[in-house]
Motif scaffolding. Structure first.
Motif, PDB file in Angstrom:
ATOM      1  N   LEU A  45     -30.614  71.977   7.813  1.00 49.08           N
ATOM      2  CA  LEU A  45     -29.471  72.433   8.604  1.00 49.08           C
ATOM      3  C   LEU A  45     -29.767  72.334  10.093  1.00 49.08           C
ATOM      4  O   LEU A  45     -28.933  71.874  10.877  1.00 49.08           O
ATOM      5  CB  LEU A  45     -29.090  73.872   8.234  1.00 49.08           C
ATOM      6  CG  LEU A  45     -27.935  74.465   9.035  1.00 49.08           C
ATOM      7  CD1 LEU A  45     -26.635  73.700   8.763  1.00 49.08           C
ATOM      8  CD2 LEU A  45     -27.761  75.939   8.709  1.00 49.08           C
ATOM      9  N   LEU A  46     -30.937  72.759  10.504  1.00 47.48           N
ATOM     10  CA  LEU A  46     -31.297  72.720  11.910  1.00 47.48           C
ATOM     11  C   LEU A  46     -31.269  71.279  12.426  1.00 47.48           C
ATOM     12  O   LEU A  46     -30.722  71.007  13.500  1.00 47.48           O
ATOM     13  CB  LEU A  46     -32.680  73.340  12.108  1.00 47.48           C
ATOM     14  CG  LEU A  46     -32.974  73.811  13.520  1.00 47.48           C
ATOM     15  CD1 LEU A  46     -33.822  75.061  13.473  1.00 47.48           C
ATOM     16  CD2 LEU A  46     -33.664  72.750  14.323  1.00 47.48           C
ATOM     17  N   LEU A  47     -31.818  70.353  11.663  1.00 52.90           N
ATOM     18  CA  LEU A  47     -31.823  68.954  12.095  1.00 52.90           C
ATOM     19  C   LEU A  47     -30.421  68.358  12.111  1.00 52.90           C
ATOM     20  O   LEU A  47     -30.072  67.622  13.035  1.00 52.90           O
ATOM     21  CB  LEU A  47     -32.739  68.121  11.202  1.00 52.90           C
ATOM     22  CG  LEU A  47     -34.228  68.290  11.453  1.00 52.90           C
ATOM     23  CD1 LEU A  47     -35.025  67.454  10.453  1.00 52.90           C
ATOM     24  CD2 LEU A  47     -34.595  67.905  12.872  1.00 52.90           C
ATOM     25  N   ALA A  48     -29.635  68.655  11.100  1.00 51.04           N
ATOM     26  CA  ALA A  48     -28.259  68.137  11.061  1.00 51.04           C
ATOM     27  C   ALA A  48     -27.483  68.623  12.278  1.00 51.04           C
ATOM     28  O   ALA A  48     -26.745  67.859  12.913  1.00 51.04           O
ATOM     29  CB  ALA A  48     -27.563  68.567   9.775  1.00 51.04           C
ATOM     30  N   ALA A  49     -27.668  69.882  12.627  1.00 52.96           N
ATOM     31  CA  ALA A  49     -26.993  70.437  13.806  1.00 52.96           C
ATOM     32  C   ALA A  49     -27.514  69.782  15.077  1.00 52.96           C
ATOM     33  O   ALA A  49     -26.738  69.372  15.938  1.00 52.96           O
ATOM     34  CB  ALA A  49     -27.202  71.954  13.857  1.00 52.96           C
ATOM     35  N   TYR A  50     -28.823  69.649  15.194  1.00 49.86           N
ATOM     36  CA  TYR A  50     -29.446  69.074  16.382  1.00 49.86           C
ATOM     37  C   TYR A  50     -28.966  67.645  16.628  1.00 49.86           C
ATOM     38  O   TYR A  50     -28.762  67.237  17.763  1.00 49.86           O
ATOM     39  CB  TYR A  50     -30.964  69.109  16.231  1.00 49.86           C
ATOM     40  CG  TYR A  50     -31.698  68.575  17.429  1.00 49.86           C
ATOM     41  CD1 TYR A  50     -31.938  69.395  18.541  1.00 49.86           C
ATOM     42  CD2 TYR A  50     -32.143  67.262  17.476  1.00 49.86           C
ATOM     43  CE1 TYR A  50     -32.595  68.905  19.647  1.00 49.86           C
ATOM     44  CE2 TYR A  50     -32.804  66.767  18.591  1.00 49.86           C
ATOM     45  CZ  TYR A  50     -33.033  67.588  19.673  1.00 49.86           C
ATOM     46  OH  TYR A  50     -33.676  67.103  20.775  1.00 49.86           O
TER      47      TYR A  50
ATOM     48  N   GLY B 142     -19.972  67.106  10.054  1.00 50.56           N
ATOM     49  CA  GLY B 142     -19.611  67.114   8.636  1.00 50.56           C
ATOM     50  C   GLY B 142     -20.786  67.473   7.752  1.00 50.56           C
ATOM     51  O   GLY B 142     -20.635  68.169   6.748  1.00 50.56           O
ATOM     52  N   LEU B 143     -21.955  67.014   8.114  1.00 52.59           N
ATOM     53  CA  LEU B 143     -23.159  67.312   7.351  1.00 52.59           C
ATOM     54  C   LEU B 143     -23.521  68.793   7.457  1.00 52.59           C
ATOM     55  O   LEU B 143     -23.937  69.405   6.472  1.00 52.59           O
ATOM     56  CB  LEU B 143     -24.313  66.435   7.832  1.00 52.59           C
ATOM     57  CG  LEU B 143     -25.645  66.612   7.131  1.00 52.59           C
ATOM     58  CD1 LEU B 143     -25.514  66.511   5.614  1.00 52.59           C
ATOM     59  CD2 LEU B 143     -26.634  65.571   7.653  1.00 52.59           C
ATOM     60  N   VAL B 144     -23.343  69.366   8.636  1.00 50.04           N
ATOM     61  CA  VAL B 144     -23.583  70.803   8.799  1.00 50.04           C
ATOM     62  C   VAL B 144     -22.671  71.574   7.855  1.00 50.04           C
ATOM     63  O   VAL B 144     -23.119  72.480   7.144  1.00 50.04           O
ATOM     64  CB  VAL B 144     -23.379  71.238  10.269  1.00 50.04           C
ATOM     65  CG1 VAL B 144     -23.320  72.758  10.389  1.00 50.04           C
ATOM     66  CG2 VAL B 144     -24.472  70.667  11.152  1.00 50.04           C
TER      67      VAL B 144
ATOM     68  N   ILE C 114     -31.028  63.060   6.675  1.00 46.58           N
ATOM     69  CA  ILE C 114     -30.496  64.109   7.554  1.00 46.58           C
ATOM     70  C   ILE C 114     -30.376  63.570   8.976  1.00 46.58           C
ATOM     71  O   ILE C 114     -29.327  63.693   9.618  1.00 46.58           O
ATOM     72  CB  ILE C 114     -31.393  65.373   7.538  1.00 46.58           C
ATOM     73  CG1 ILE C 114     -31.372  66.060   6.173  1.00 46.58           C
ATOM     74  CG2 ILE C 114     -30.997  66.343   8.653  1.00 46.58           C
ATOM     75  CD1 ILE C 114     -30.110  66.786   5.817  1.00 46.58           C
ATOM     76  N   ARG C 115     -31.445  62.979   9.482  1.00 53.29           N
ATOM     77  CA  ARG C 115     -31.436  62.469  10.860  1.00 53.29           C
ATOM     78  C   ARG C 115     -30.347  61.423  11.076  1.00 53.29           C
ATOM     79  O   ARG C 115     -29.723  61.387  12.131  1.00 53.29           O
ATOM     80  CB  ARG C 115     -32.802  61.898  11.212  1.00 53.29           C
ATOM     81  CG  ARG C 115     -33.853  62.971  11.415  1.00 53.29           C
ATOM     82  CD  ARG C 115     -35.219  62.369  11.805  1.00 53.29           C
ATOM     83  NE  ARG C 115     -36.244  63.388  11.737  1.00 53.29           N
ATOM     84  CZ  ARG C 115     -36.995  63.641  10.669  1.00 53.29           C
ATOM     85  NH1 ARG C 115     -36.854  62.927   9.565  1.00 53.29           N
ATOM     86  NH2 ARG C 115     -37.891  64.603  10.695  1.00 53.29           N
ATOM     87  N   SER C 116     -30.133  60.571  10.084  1.00 49.66           N
ATOM     88  CA  SER C 116     -29.144  59.495  10.236  1.00 49.66           C
ATOM     89  C   SER C 116     -27.733  59.940   9.840  1.00 49.66           C
ATOM     90  O   SER C 116     -26.777  59.215  10.088  1.00 49.66           O
ATOM     91  CB  SER C 116     -29.555  58.281   9.407  1.00 49.66           C
ATOM     92  OG  SER C 116     -29.481  58.570   8.016  1.00 49.66           O
TER      93      SER C 116
END
Length: 158
Positions: free
Chosen positions: A41-46, A51-53, A11-13
């Motif tokens: 979701l929160l991390l992907a947005a942050y 695209g991941l969101v 997620i982070r990457s």
């Protein structure tokens, strides 16, 4: 749990392939929290992974899920300034007036971090200027405290 750790690393990457593979074997990973209470979701947005969101929302991620401090993905992007992700989250039904543990709303974050475009988006989508945080301050109060003239003008029109 190794899958959980790998999942959050992906997620982070922004590793879509790794995320898709892990979700295919364990769909419940979509609902887990990291050590700070953040959801995928929160991390992907942050981290700004637009695209991941979109992918996580399509897979059924809860748009208003909260982290350990009661903040949502939309709150995070409001201070980071990711307008495209904010639009996705709002279109997916995010509550623009949700408050976190400090009573802050998305609009308060947008104003505090001088994000005029974000404030405009939120206001067009029903953000309420009169909501007060835990210190009793509205978004307009925060704009006045910081001398943000264009935001003051914008907020006073709502």
């Amino acid at each position: 749990m190794k899958n959980k750790e790998n999942f959050f690393n992906h997620i982070r990457s922004g590793n879509m392939e790794g995320i898709a593979d892990l979700l295919a074997t364990d769909p419940k990973l979509l609902e887990i929290n990291d050590q700070r209470g953040s959801t995928p979701l929160l991390l992907a947005a942050y981290y700004g992974h637009e695209g991941l969101v979109r992918f996580l929302l399509e897979k059924g991620a809860q748009v208003d899920a909260k982290d350990g401090s009661g903040s949502t993905a939309l709150m995070g992007v409001c201070f980071k300034g990711y307008l495209g992700i904010a639009e996705q989250l709002i279109n997916a039904g995010a509550n623009v007036n949700q408050k976190n543990a400090m009573g802050a709303t998305c609009l308060i974050y947008a104003v505090t971090f001088n994000r005029q475009d974000m404030a405009e988006l939120l206001l067009k989508n029903g953000a309420e200027v009169a909501i007060k945080d835990a210190k009793g301050k509205t978004a307009l109060d925060h704009a006045k405290d910081q001398g943000m003239e264009s935001l003051i003008k914008l907020l006073e029109t709502y």
